[in-house]
Design a protein around this motif. Structure first.
Motif, PDB file in Angstrom:
ATOM      1  N   VAL A   1      66.232  32.335  25.369  1.00  0.00           N
ATOM      2  CA  VAL A   1      65.574  33.352  26.193  1.00  0.00           C
ATOM      3  C   VAL A   1      64.283  32.897  26.477  1.00  0.00           C
ATOM      4  CG1 VAL A   1      66.572  35.358  24.516  1.00  0.00           C
ATOM      5  CG2 VAL A   1      64.454  34.086  23.662  1.00  0.00           C
ATOM      6  N   ALA A   2      63.891  33.420  27.433  1.00  0.00           N
ATOM      7  CA  ALA A   2      62.352  33.154  28.401  1.00  0.00           C
ATOM      8  C   ALA A   2      61.292  33.864  27.524  1.00  0.00           C
ATOM      9  CB  ALA A   2      62.571  33.348  29.719  1.00  0.00           C
ATOM     10  N   VAL A   3      60.359  33.104  27.168  1.00  0.00           N
ATOM     11  CA  VAL A   3      59.341  33.918  26.931  1.00  0.00           C
ATOM     12  C   VAL A   3      58.278  34.327  27.747  1.00  0.00           C
ATOM     13  CG1 VAL A   3      57.127  33.772  25.208  1.00  0.00           C
ATOM     14  CG2 VAL A   3      59.325  32.820  24.416  1.00  0.00           C
ATOM     15  N   VAL A   4      58.036  35.677  28.057  1.00  0.00           N
ATOM     16  CA  VAL A   4      57.252  36.050  29.215  1.00  0.00           C
ATOM     17  C   VAL A   4      56.037  36.663  28.682  1.00  0.00           C
ATOM     18  CG1 VAL A   4      57.212  37.870  30.987  1.00  0.00           C
ATOM     19  CG2 VAL A   4      59.317  36.987  30.340  1.00  0.00           C
ATOM     20  N   ALA A   5      55.147  35.823  28.776  1.00  0.00           N
ATOM     21  CA  ALA A   5      53.504  36.229  28.319  1.00  0.00           C
ATOM     22  C   ALA A   5      52.918  37.340  28.924  1.00  0.00           C
ATOM     23  CB  ALA A   5      52.749  34.906  27.936  1.00  0.00           C
ATOM     24  N   PRO A   6      52.096  37.984  28.245  1.00  0.00           N
ATOM     25  CA  PRO A   6      51.408  38.968  29.156  1.00  0.00           C
ATOM     26  C   PRO A   6      50.142  38.435  30.149  1.00  0.00           C
ATOM     27  CG  PRO A   6      50.661  39.107  26.942  1.00  0.00           C
ATOM     28  CD  PRO A   6      51.619  38.252  26.975  1.00  0.00           C
ATOM     29  N   GLY A   7      49.796  37.340  29.778  1.00  0.00           N
ATOM     30  CA  GLY A   7      48.790  36.537  30.642  1.00  0.00           C
ATOM     31  C   GLY A   7      49.083  35.210  30.962  1.00  0.00           C
ATOM     32  N   ASP A   8      49.423  34.404  30.200  1.00  0.00           N
ATOM     33  CA  ASP A   8      49.659  33.027  30.505  1.00  0.00           C
ATOM     34  C   ASP A   8      51.050  32.668  31.255  1.00  0.00           C
ATOM     35  OD1 ASP A   8      47.301  31.720  29.811  1.00  0.00           O
ATOM     36  OD2 ASP A   8      47.956  31.817  27.753  1.00  0.00           O
ATOM     37  N   ASN A   9      51.119  33.384  32.570  1.00  0.00           N
ATOM     38  CA  ASN A   9      52.429  33.369  33.475  1.00  0.00           C
ATOM     39  C   ASN A   9      51.930  33.461  34.803  1.00  0.00           C
ATOM     40  OD1 ASN A   9      54.463  34.210  35.154  1.00  0.00           O
ATOM     41  ND2 ASN A   9      55.820  33.689  33.058  1.00  0.00           N
ATOM     42  N   PRO A  10      51.932  32.592  35.408  1.00  0.00           N
ATOM     43  CA  PRO A  10      51.382  32.765  37.108  1.00  0.00           C
ATOM     44  C   PRO A  10      51.922  33.682  37.695  1.00  0.00           C
ATOM     45  CG  PRO A  10      52.661  30.782  36.906  1.00  0.00           C
ATOM     46  CD  PRO A  10      52.260  31.130  35.242  1.00  0.00           C
ATOM     47  N   PHE A  11      53.452  34.102  37.675  1.00  0.00           N
ATOM     48  CA  PHE A  11      54.206  35.145  38.404  1.00  0.00           C
ATOM     49  C   PHE A  11      53.449  36.516  38.023  1.00  0.00           C
ATOM     50  CE2 PHE A  11      56.929  31.338  38.620  1.00  0.00           C
ATOM     51  CZ  PHE A  11      57.109  31.315  39.819  1.00  0.00           C
ATOM     52  N   VAL A  12      53.252  36.552  36.603  1.00  0.00           N
ATOM     53  CA  VAL A  12      52.636  37.470  36.009  1.00  0.00           C
ATOM     54  C   VAL A  12      51.461  37.907  36.599  1.00  0.00           C
ATOM     55  CG1 VAL A  12      51.697  38.924  33.929  1.00  0.00           C
ATOM     56  CG2 VAL A  12      54.189  37.744  33.945  1.00  0.00           C
ATOM     57  N   ILE A  13      50.558  37.045  36.633  1.00  0.00           N
ATOM     58  CA  ILE A  13      49.163  37.222  37.260  1.00  0.00           C
ATOM     59  C   ILE A  13      49.003  37.834  38.576  1.00  0.00           C
ATOM     60  CG2 ILE A  13      46.895  36.044  37.481  1.00  0.00           C
ATOM     61  CD1 ILE A  13      47.501  34.261  35.208  1.00  0.00           C
ATOM     62  N   ALA A  14      49.897  36.790  39.431  1.00  0.00           N
ATOM     63  CA  ALA A  14      49.997  37.343  40.990  1.00  0.00           C
ATOM     64  C   ALA A  14      50.527  38.480  41.287  1.00  0.00           C
ATOM     65  CB  ALA A  14      50.907  36.165  41.362  1.00  0.00           C
ATOM     66  N   GLY A  15      51.530  38.796  40.371  1.00  0.00           N
ATOM     67  CA  GLY A  15      52.012  40.503  40.595  1.00  0.00           C
ATOM     68  C   GLY A  15      50.934  41.199  40.233  1.00  0.00           C
ATOM     69  N   GLN A  16      50.263  41.167  39.038  1.00  0.00           N
ATOM     70  CA  GLN A  16      49.043  42.100  38.746  1.00  0.00           C
ATOM     71  C   GLN A  16      48.065  42.253  39.972  1.00  0.00           C
ATOM     72  OE1 GLN A  16      50.834  42.711  36.546  1.00  0.00           O
ATOM     73  NE2 GLN A  16      50.473  42.153  34.630  1.00  0.00           N
ATOM     74  N   GLY A  17      47.988  40.970  40.696  1.00  0.00           N
ATOM     75  CA  GLY A  17      46.950  41.171  41.913  1.00  0.00           C
ATOM     76  C   GLY A  17      47.439  42.194  42.994  1.00  0.00           C
ATOM     77  N   THR A  18      48.524  42.299  42.948  1.00  0.00           N
ATOM     78  CA  THR A  18      48.998  43.085  44.284  1.00  0.00           C
ATOM     79  C   THR A  18      48.580  44.567  44.243  1.00  0.00           C
ATOM     80  OG1 THR A  18      50.989  43.953  43.184  1.00  0.00           O
ATOM     81  CG2 THR A  18      51.156  41.668  44.291  1.00  0.00           C
ATOM     82  N   ALA A  19      47.879  45.028  43.079  1.00  0.00           N
ATOM     83  CA  ALA A  19      47.408  46.323  43.249  1.00  0.00           C
ATOM     84  C   ALA A  19      46.190  46.277  43.765  1.00  0.00           C
ATOM     85  CB  ALA A  19      47.198  46.606  41.452  1.00  0.00           C
ATOM     86  N   MET A  20      45.432  45.553  43.570  1.00  0.00           N
ATOM     87  CA  MET A  20      43.992  45.486  44.231  1.00  0.00           C
ATOM     88  C   MET A  20      44.219  44.980  45.836  1.00  0.00           C
ATOM     89  SD  MET A  20      40.836  46.315  44.273  1.00  0.00           S
ATOM     90  CE  MET A  20      40.443  46.507  42.515  1.00  0.00           C
ATOM     91  N   ALA A  21      45.126  44.164  45.887  1.00  0.00           N
ATOM     92  CA  ALA A  21      45.623  43.735  47.461  1.00  0.00           C
ATOM     93  C   ALA A  21      45.802  44.900  48.097  1.00  0.00           C
ATOM     94  CB  ALA A  21      46.787  42.551  47.412  1.00  0.00           C
ATOM     95  N   GLU A  22      46.802  45.840  47.690  1.00  0.00           N
ATOM     96  CA  GLU A  22      47.117  46.761  48.327  1.00  0.00           C
ATOM     97  C   GLU A  22      45.911  48.007  48.592  1.00  0.00           C
ATOM     98  OE1 GLU A  22      51.539  47.799  46.377  1.00  0.00           O
ATOM     99  OE2 GLU A  22      50.188  49.046  46.200  1.00  0.00           O
ATOM    100  N   ALA A  23      44.938  48.172  47.728  1.00  0.00           N
ATOM    101  CA  ALA A  23      44.035  48.972  47.905  1.00  0.00           C
ATOM    102  C   ALA A  23      43.065  48.235  49.127  1.00  0.00           C
ATOM    103  CB  ALA A  23      43.188  49.108  46.621  1.00  0.00           C
ATOM    104  N   LEU A  24      42.810  47.209  49.010  1.00  0.00           N
ATOM    105  CA  LEU A  24      42.009  46.677  49.892  1.00  0.00           C
ATOM    106  C   LEU A  24      42.954  46.659  51.439  1.00  0.00           C
ATOM    107  CD1 LEU A  24      40.526  43.584  47.897  1.00  0.00           C
ATOM    108  CD2 LEU A  24      39.420  45.595  48.375  1.00  0.00           C
ATOM    109  N   GLN A  25      43.887  46.348  51.437  1.00  0.00           N
ATOM    110  CA  GLN A  25      44.468  46.445  52.736  1.00  0.00           C
ATOM    111  C   GLN A  25      44.344  47.927  53.275  1.00  0.00           C
ATOM    112  OE1 GLN A  25      48.350  45.174  51.479  1.00  0.00           O
ATOM    113  NE2 GLN A  25      48.107  43.038  52.443  1.00  0.00           N
ATOM    114  N   ASP A  26      44.636  49.054  52.329  1.00  0.00           N
ATOM    115  CA  ASP A  26      44.750  50.375  52.917  1.00  0.00           C
ATOM    116  C   ASP A  26      43.284  50.663  53.202  1.00  0.00           C
ATOM    117  OD1 ASP A  26      47.565  50.524  52.228  1.00  0.00           O
ATOM    118  OD2 ASP A  26      46.967  51.667  50.221  1.00  0.00           O
TER     119      ASP A  26
END
Length: 334
Positions: A144-169
């Protein structure tokens, strides 16, 4: 496996990966909130996101890229609640087996919803056990793959899309944002937000908000190294009680976060009540800490345009009723 810190391009990539999957959550504002804060405030409603929190973004951005041949057993994640709930929901969407390691005192609504998604739940005692060790032990026994809540670059980048959307709008409406305020536990949302601002080429400052007594990121920025909290519980902000900043987020945040505010439990409960009475949205404590910090110290943002991420709405009924029983802030409607 050593994971690299995320970079600016990862946020743009995550936006494309999440297009048509994540909800583009609304921005709300109110005259009352502007009057109390002295600024122009927009609330990014990630409590309305799939799984009830922004964590869906990181979970999907990560799990949708999983090498199933390398990890036929699916995934294991550890979480105080929202990350685990998001991983469980995304695993169900994608047909992946999923195990979530959660503290036994996590909000019952989060445990129940993760189980409802079909995840196997492993409960642990946060005072005596380390969730990372439990997840690692599970991964040693099965592929199984361990999916950490913080130490994963794809997780971090995904979280950043929330503010990216807000700033774009807001940019489309001709509005420049001075400050982006985000709740902070392990630091993944803050790091993703910092990268999102850079990806869009804006000059927006990124501020984080932590629960009082759990200001490990604030102390870490001051010392230049990752500091630990004195305890693992003691705040109603269950979603933000990481013992120390996660390594990859801190690598981003240490040079980019402009400021960290704190809010105590009473201030958080007041903010939850205000959000419901004035904006008609339901927030969990960790999801309200940014709004709480703004309302408790309004002078800090006077005259500025601010986006505050309301990061989650998965709140136990008893805690929400405590918030509703509070006296209103300012002139907020009863």
């Amino acid at each position: 496996m050593t994971l690299r810190p995320p970079v600016v391009a990862d946020v743009a990539d995550a936006l494309a990966q999440l297009a048509g999957v994540a909800i583009r959550t609304p921005l709300l504002r109110s005259d009352e909130l502007d009057a109390l804060s002295g600024g122009k405030v927009f609330i990014k409603c990630e409590n309305l996101q799939r799984s009830g929190a922004f964590k869906f973004r990181g979970a999907y951005n990560c799990l949708s890229r999983l090498d199933r041949a390398a990890f036929p057993g699916g995934v294991v994640a550890y979480s105080t609640g929202n990350h685990g709930l998001a991983v469980a929901g995304v695993s169900r969407m994608l047909g992946l087996a999923c195990t979530i390691v959660m503290p036994f005192d996590a909000p019952s609504v989060k445990i129940a919803r993760a189980r409802a998604h079909g995840a196997d739940i492993v409960l642990y005692d946060r005072h005596r056990q380390r969730r990372e060790d439990i997840a690692a032990s599970i991964a040693e026994r099965s592929a199984v793959a361990v999916v950490a809540p913080g130490d994963n670059p794809f997780v971090i980048a995904g979280q950043g899309t929330a503010m990216a959307e807000a700033l774009q709008d807001l940019a489309l409406a001709g509005i420049a944002v001075d400050v982006a305020m985000v709740p902070c536990g392990g630091g993944g949302l803050a790091a993703g937000t910092c990268l999102a601002v850079e990806a869009l080429g804006f000059q927006t400052e990124v501020w984080a908000a932590e629960p009082a007594g759990f200001d490990d990121t604030r102390r870490s920025l001051a010392s230049g190294k990752r500091e630990c909290n004195a305890t693992v519980d003691g705040s109603i902000c269950d979603a933000l009680l990481a013992p120390t900043p996660a390594a990859l987020p801190f690598a981003v945040n240490k040079d980019r976060l402009a400021r960290v505010e704190v809010a105590d439990d009473d201030e958080v409960l007041d903010a939850m009540r205000f959000a419901y009475q004035e904006l008609r949205i339901v927030l969990e404590p960790g999801g309200a800490v940014g709004l709480a910090a703004l309302l408790a110290r309004p002078g800090a943002l006077r005259g500025r345009t601010v986006v505050v991420v309301a990061s989650g709405g998965n709140v136990d009924t008893a805690v929400f009723m405590r918030a509703l029983a509070r006296q209103p802030i300012g002139g907020a409607a009863a």
